[in-house]
Design an enzyme around this catalytic site. Structure first.
Site, short mmCIF file in Angstrom:
data_model
loop_
_atom_site.label_atom_id
_atom_site.label_comp_id
_atom_site.label_asym_id
_atom_site.label_seq_id
_atom_site.Cartn_x
_atom_site.Cartn_y
_atom_site.Cartn_z
N TRP A 102 -2.43 -11.55 -5.69
CA TRP A 102 -1.62 -10.56 -4.97
C TRP A 102 -1.13 -11.12 -3.64
CZ3 TRP A 102 0.51 -7.41 -8.01
CH2 TRP A 102 -0.17 -6.83 -9.09
N ASP A 172 -2.95 -5.46 2.86
CA ASP A 172 -2.87 -4.84 1.55
C ASP A 172 -4.30 -4.39 1.22
OD1 ASP A 172 -2.76 -4.20 -1.13
OD2 ASP A 172 -1.82 -6.09 -1.76
N LYS A 196 -5.76 2.85 -7.75
CA LYS A 196 -7.13 2.34 -7.81
C LYS A 196 -8.12 3.34 -7.20
CE LYS A 196 -4.95 -1.80 -8.52
NZ LYS A 196 -3.93 -2.65 -7.93
C1 LIG Z 1 -2.88 -3.46 -7.87
C2 LIG Z 1 -2.58 -4.25 -6.65
C3 LIG Z 1 -1.26 -4.51 -6.22
C4 LIG Z 1 -0.06 -4.06 -7.01
O1 LIG Z 1 0.10 -2.70 -6.87
P1 LIG Z 1 1.37 -1.96 -7.50
O2 LIG Z 1 1.16 -0.58 -6.94
O3 LIG Z 1 1.25 -2.04 -8.98
O4 LIG Z 1 2.60 -2.61 -6.99
C5 LIG Z 1 -1.09 -5.21 -5.06
N1 LIG Z 1 -2.13 -5.64 -4.32
C6 LIG Z 1 -3.40 -5.43 -4.70
C7 LIG Z 1 -4.51 -5.93 -3.86
C8 LIG Z 1 -3.67 -4.73 -5.87
O5 LIG Z 1 -4.93 -4.52 -6.25
#
Ligand SMILES: *Cc1c(COP(=O)(O)O)cnc(C)c1O
Length: 360
Positions: A102, A172, A196
């Site tokens: 990511w 993030d 999540k």
């Molecule tokens: C799941 C995830 C993403 C992607 O998220 P989307 O909402 O599908 O764009 C980005 N960063 C991390 C750390 C993730 O776990």
């Protein structure tokens, strides 16, 4: 009724009580004669939902008054672009830490907008650890520093939030938001896709300090400018109304549970159950360095990797769903977000014991 323990990395389990509450209210929300999905986003009932969600989130996370909470769309992936579009506006330089798949995507996207430097990386060892980051590594002219607090695919997490001095830290936090207390004042901004630890996919939560809003260039699309969402209370256009409602139910559930300190205790207990078992076993192994381990996503391998498919299949037959590891890591991965009960992890460990005995 059949319910499984779902170890998916996302979309993932929601608390059972939250689903039940949503079911009860589905056809007739608060005596409106409508479902939340059918309510106008400008109605009084929806206004109460969105302001209530924000208020509850502010309480849970202790969000200071000089930060805005935005409920938007596009997922965390859209933030990979919105962050540089809005924030890469002074020196045009930013420092990124590369801790996994990511992070790499965030870096690649940001490179379209400016001068991006990777100041630390764990790619040399397949992202199995969190590299050291300290203030001396940071360009004092950088517009921001970007990290991924929890690496969903690799199963690593920052234990300590790096001190970036006067350079705003952007994170993030998609896969560990609300899993434990987080000091928001250490960040310029954090963002998370909801699927999540917050609610259904389709909602993205952004928490951003006031002074970082309003610097997007003239040609920034309206919908990609934080100012648009900040000035309108996330109601510039139709927001993901049902997702916001579900998020509010999840925030209420966390409040009832006793808040994030309590959630952290349970999460640490769940992770310890699994990690202690893996450590004691000579059949299973963890690819992640001990001081870098996530308590949300726990990858593990069986040295005889030909058994992986059998493990996943037999686990599924016992109601232990989606344990296949990400294709870049292999093996298995158990994602044990907030909504995974302790009993789910206990059931997994019991299965792992049986599988070991049968296949050793
Ligand atoms: C799941 C995830 C993403 C992607 O998220 P989307 O909402 O599908 O764009 C980005 N960063 C991390 C750390 C993730 O776990």
């Amino acid at each position: 009724m059949k319910r499984v323990y779902n170890f998916s990395a996302g979309p993932s389990m929601l608390p059972f009580d939250v689903l039940e509450k949503a079911q009860t209210e589905l056809l007739n929300y608060n005596d409106s004669g409508m479902s939340v999905m059918e309510l106008s986003h400008r109605s009084g009932l929806f206004t109460d939902i969105i302001t209530g969600a924000e208020q509850r989130l502010r309480e849970l996370m202790g969000i200071p008054d000089n930060y805005k909470v935005l409920f938007i769309q596009g997922g965390a992936s859209q933030q990979f672009a919105m962050v540089p579009m809005n924030l890469l506006t002074k020196s045009g330089k930013a420092d990124y830490v590369n801790t996994g798949s990511w992070s790499k995507k965030a870096i690649k996207e940001a490179q379209k907008y400016g001068d991006i430097r990777v100041i630390a990386s764990s790619e040399d060892e397949n992202f199995t650890y969190i590299p050291e980051v300290d203030a001396s590594m940071i360009d004092p002219e950088a517009d921001y520093v970007h990290i991924t607090t929890n690496n969903t695919i690799e199963g690593t997490a920052f234990r300590d939030i790096p001190d970036t001095g006067n350079v705003p830290l952007i994170a993030d936090v998609s896969s560990n938001i609300l899993s434990e207390p987080l000091d928001i004042s250490k960040f310029g901004m954090i963002y998370a896709g909801a699927q999540k630890n917050i609610g259904p996919a389709g909602l993205t939560v952004v928490i951003v300090r006031d002074d970082l809003i309003g610097h997007a260039p003239e040609n920034c699309p309206t919908m990609l400018d934080y100012k648009t969402h900040s000035e309108s209370g996330s109601l510039y256009n139709t927001p993901p109304t049902f997702g916001i409602y579900m998020a509010k139910l999840v925030f209420d559930w966390l409040h009832e549970l006793g808040g994030l300190k309590e959630m952290q205790k349970i999460n640490e207990q769940k992770a310890a159950l699994l990690y202690d078992f893996i450590e004691a076993s000579d059949f299973y192994a963890s690819p992640v360095k001990e001081d870098s381990r996530s308590i949300m996503n726990i990858p593990f391998v069986i040295p005889d990797y030909e058994l992986d498919a059998k493990f996943v299949e037999e686990a599924q037959a016992q109601g232990l769903e989606t344990l296949k590891g990400h294709r870049s890591v292999g093996g298995m991965r158990a994602s044990i977000y907030n909504a995974m009960p302790v009993a789910g992890v206990e059931a997994l460990v019991d299965f792992m014991k049986e599988f070991e005995q049968a296949n050793k």
